[in-house]
Design an enzyme around this catalytic site. Structure first.
Site, PDB file in Angstrom:
ATOM      1  N   SER A 139       0.871  -1.168   0.440  1.00  0.00           N
ATOM      2  CA  SER A 139      -0.090   0.164   0.089  1.00  0.00           C
ATOM      3  C   SER A 139       0.773   1.193   0.076  1.00  0.00           C
ATOM      4  O   SER A 139       2.153   1.114   0.376  1.00  0.00           O
ATOM      5  CB  SER A 139      -0.867  -0.022   1.135  1.00  0.00           C
ATOM      6  OG  SER A 139      -1.487   1.205   1.464  1.00  0.00           O
ATOM      7  N   TYR A 152      -2.550  -1.432  10.314  1.00  0.00           N
ATOM      8  CA  TYR A 152      -2.547  -1.258   8.887  1.00  0.00           C
ATOM      9  C   TYR A 152      -1.078  -1.004   8.447  1.00  0.00           C
ATOM     10  O   TYR A 152      -0.497  -1.860   7.470  1.00  0.00           O
ATOM     11  CB  TYR A 152      -3.694  -0.655   8.138  1.00  0.00           C
ATOM     12  CG  TYR A 152      -3.692  -0.697   6.777  1.00  0.00           C
ATOM     13  CD1 TYR A 152      -4.344  -1.953   6.304  1.00  0.00           C
ATOM     14  CD2 TYR A 152      -3.301  -0.015   5.771  1.00  0.00           C
ATOM     15  CE1 TYR A 152      -4.641  -2.213   4.799  1.00  0.00           C
ATOM     16  CE2 TYR A 152      -3.474  -0.125   4.502  1.00  0.00           C
ATOM     17  CZ  TYR A 152      -4.233  -1.337   3.848  1.00  0.00           C
ATOM     18  OH  TYR A 152      -4.056  -1.276   2.630  1.00  0.00           O
TER      19      TYR A 152
HETATM   20  N1  LIG Z   1      -8.710  -0.007  -1.500  1.00  0.00           N
HETATM   21  C1  LIG Z   1      -7.497   0.612  -1.234  1.00  0.00           C
HETATM   22  O1  LIG Z   1      -7.739   1.809  -1.196  1.00  0.00           O
HETATM   23  C2  LIG Z   1      -6.375   0.032  -1.153  1.00  0.00           C
HETATM   24  C3  LIG Z   1      -5.045   0.726  -1.100  1.00  0.00           C
HETATM   25  C4  LIG Z   1      -4.159   0.336  -0.743  1.00  0.00           C
HETATM   26  C5  LIG Z   1      -3.911  -1.054  -0.664  1.00  0.00           C
HETATM   27  N2  LIG Z   1      -5.026  -1.644  -0.821  1.00  0.00           N
HETATM   28  C6  LIG Z   1      -4.812  -3.221  -0.722  1.00  0.00           C
HETATM   29  O2  LIG Z   1      -5.299  -3.759  -1.845  1.00  0.00           O
HETATM   30  C7  LIG Z   1      -5.603  -5.360  -1.298  1.00  0.00           C
HETATM   31  C8  LIG Z   1      -6.806  -5.603  -2.109  1.00  0.00           C
HETATM   32  O3  LIG Z   1      -7.882  -4.544  -1.381  1.00  0.00           O
HETATM   33  P1  LIG Z   1      -9.226  -4.215  -1.780  1.00  0.00           P
HETATM   34  O4  LIG Z   1      -9.407  -2.824  -1.900  1.00  0.00           O
HETATM   35  O5  LIG Z   1      -9.750  -4.944  -2.971  1.00  0.00           O
HETATM   36  O6  LIG Z   1     -10.359  -4.564  -0.586  1.00  0.00           O
HETATM   37  P2  LIG Z   1     -11.367  -5.488  -0.358  1.00  0.00           P
HETATM   38  O7  LIG Z   1     -11.868  -5.450   1.178  1.00  0.00           O
HETATM   39  O8  LIG Z   1     -12.520  -5.450  -1.359  1.00  0.00           O
HETATM   40  O9  LIG Z   1     -10.638  -6.995  -0.648  1.00  0.00           O
HETATM   41  C9  LIG Z   1     -10.032  -7.752   0.366  1.00  0.00           C
HETATM   42  C10 LIG Z   1     -10.417  -9.178   0.376  1.00  0.00           C
HETATM   43  O10 LIG Z   1      -9.669  -9.920   1.199  1.00  0.00           O
HETATM   44  C11 LIG Z   1     -10.431 -10.920   1.865  1.00  0.00           C
HETATM   45  N3  LIG Z   1      -9.953 -11.244   2.977  1.00  0.00           N
HETATM   46  C12 LIG Z   1      -9.873 -10.640   4.020  1.00  0.00           C
HETATM   47  N4  LIG Z   1      -9.474 -11.597   5.158  1.00  0.00           N
HETATM   48  C13 LIG Z   1      -8.979 -12.536   4.513  1.00  0.00           C
HETATM   49  C14 LIG Z   1      -8.357 -13.728   5.092  1.00  0.00           C
HETATM   50  N5  LIG Z   1      -8.243 -14.072   6.387  1.00  0.00           N
HETATM   51  N6  LIG Z   1      -8.293 -14.939   4.207  1.00  0.00           N
HETATM   52  C15 LIG Z   1      -8.668 -14.633   2.902  1.00  0.00           C
HETATM   53  N7  LIG Z   1      -9.102 -13.671   2.502  1.00  0.00           N
HETATM   54  C16 LIG Z   1      -9.395 -12.487   3.284  1.00  0.00           C
HETATM   55  C17 LIG Z   1     -11.574 -10.187   1.947  1.00  0.00           C
HETATM   56  O11 LIG Z   1     -12.742 -11.155   2.116  1.00  0.00           O
HETATM   57  C18 LIG Z   1     -11.875  -9.537   0.520  1.00  0.00           C
HETATM   58  O12 LIG Z   1     -12.434 -10.145  -0.364  1.00  0.00           O
HETATM   59  C19 LIG Z   1      -5.440  -5.324   0.071  1.00  0.00           C
HETATM   60  O13 LIG Z   1      -4.280  -5.910   0.003  1.00  0.00           O
HETATM   61  C20 LIG Z   1      -5.273  -3.990   0.536  1.00  0.00           C
HETATM   62  O14 LIG Z   1      -4.602  -3.641   1.651  1.00  0.00           O
HETATM   63  C21 LIG Z   1      -6.328  -1.354  -0.817  1.00  0.00           C
END
Ligand SMILES: NC(=O)c1ccc[n+]([C@@H]2O[C@H](COP(=O)([O-])OP(=O)(O)OC[C@H]3O[C@@H](n4cnc5c(N)ncnc54)[C@H](O)[C@@H]3O)[C@@H](O)[C@H]2O)c1
Length: 251
Positions: A139, A152
């Site tokens: 991130s 986080y």
């Molecule tokens: N959305 C943002 O602004 C953002 C920014 C920077 C980084 N990220 C990173 O991008 C990645 C994807 O996130 P996203 O934005 O699609 O969010 P999201 O919440 O839509 O997707 C995350 C997924 O991980 C799954 N998950 C959570 N705990 C789990 C576990 N123990 N085992 C298996 N699956 C599990 C959730 O059910 C969900 O489907 C993540 O690593 C997040 O930290 C997101």
């Protein structure tokens, strides 16, 4: 356009958000995909919509033992494993003084230790395939200190460091490891984000990113076009981490 013809990938946390966008794009570009998540209904629906090129496995990344079973599905169904995307994560935003040790431990367990288990679990299959690509989704919060992101941010800084260490150790087995650093991306993780022009005026491109835009970068790093890239940290953040941007209304 990254070509993934013939690749087999396992993408964690792929029932929705960025992971789902990655699964769709990977299949579009010729890959077979094992979609894993704790969200069964969404995961099954996504895999079904992708047809024979995808399988869903209910899998909690914190469960070290079940990692081997998830890898086995990829190898048994599609013959090998070339790509792991450690995408699953959970998020909290609160001041350090209000964050409990249990919250920190929980977030480290999913976001950092989950990816650690994953890298160890895929190594034998990737080595047998002659190498592979691991893409760890960190991130912007893993590149800079962000207020109210102690738990986080720690997990994402840890994953960035772990990616570099793994790149050093796994390079000789031809397994590449890179970290991806998204900025604000409109997904269910951060439901208050909106999309479109002007949706995020405090970064250079002045908008939030889309899951599909992160997926393009992940597909590139997974592909042979990135054959000489390992140990890299790549941003997809509209310029957020480039420096101190001054929004129009503050110039
Ligand atoms: N959305 C943002 O602004 C953002 C920014 C920077 C980084 N990220 C990173 O991008 C990645 C994807 O996130 P996203 O934005 O699609 O969010 P999201 O919440 O839509 O997707 C995350 C997924 O991980 C799954 N998950 C959570 N705990 C789990 C576990 N123990 N085992 C298996 N699956 C599990 C959730 O059910 C969900 O489907 C993540 O690593 C997040 O930290 C997101």
């Amino acid at each position: 356009m990254s070509d993934l013809t013939g690749k087999v990938a396992l993408i964690t946390g792929a029932a929705r958000g960025q992971g789902a966008a990655e699964a769709r794009l990977f299949v579009e570009r010729g890959a077979k995909v094992v979609v894993t998540d704790v969200l069964e209904t969404e995961g099954e629906q996504l895999a079904e919509s992708l047809g024979d090129a995808a399988r869903f496995v209910r899998h909690d990344v914190t469960d070290a033992e079940s990692w081997d079973a998830a890898v086995k599905v990829a190898v048994d169904t599609f013959g090998k494993l070339d790509v792991l995307v450690n995408n699953a994560a959970i998020y909290i935003m609160k001041p350090l003084t209000e964050t409990s040790a249990e919250e920190l431990e929980r977030i480290l367990k999913v976001n950092l230790v989950g990816a650690f288990h994953g890298m160890k679990a895929v190594m034998p299959a990737m080595a047998a395939a002659g190498g592979g690509s691991i893409v760890n989704i960190s991130s912007q919060a893993g590149l800079e200190g962000l207020m109210n992101h102690s738990a986080y941010g720690s997990s994402k800084w840890g994953l960035r460091g772990l990616s570099k260490i793994a790149a050093l150790e796994l390079g000789p087995t031809r397994i590449r490891v890179n970290s991806v650093h998204p900025g604000p991306i409109a997904t269910p993780m951060v439901p208050y984000l909106t999309t479109g022009p002007g949706s995020f005026p405090t970064l250079p491109l002045e908008r939030t990113g889309l899951p599909e835009e992160v997926a393009e970068l992940v597909a590139f790093l997974a592909s042979d076009a990135a054959a000489y890239i390992t140990g890299a940290e790549v941003t997809v953040d509209g310029g957020l981490a480039a420096g101190k941007f001054i929004p129009r209304n503050m110039r």
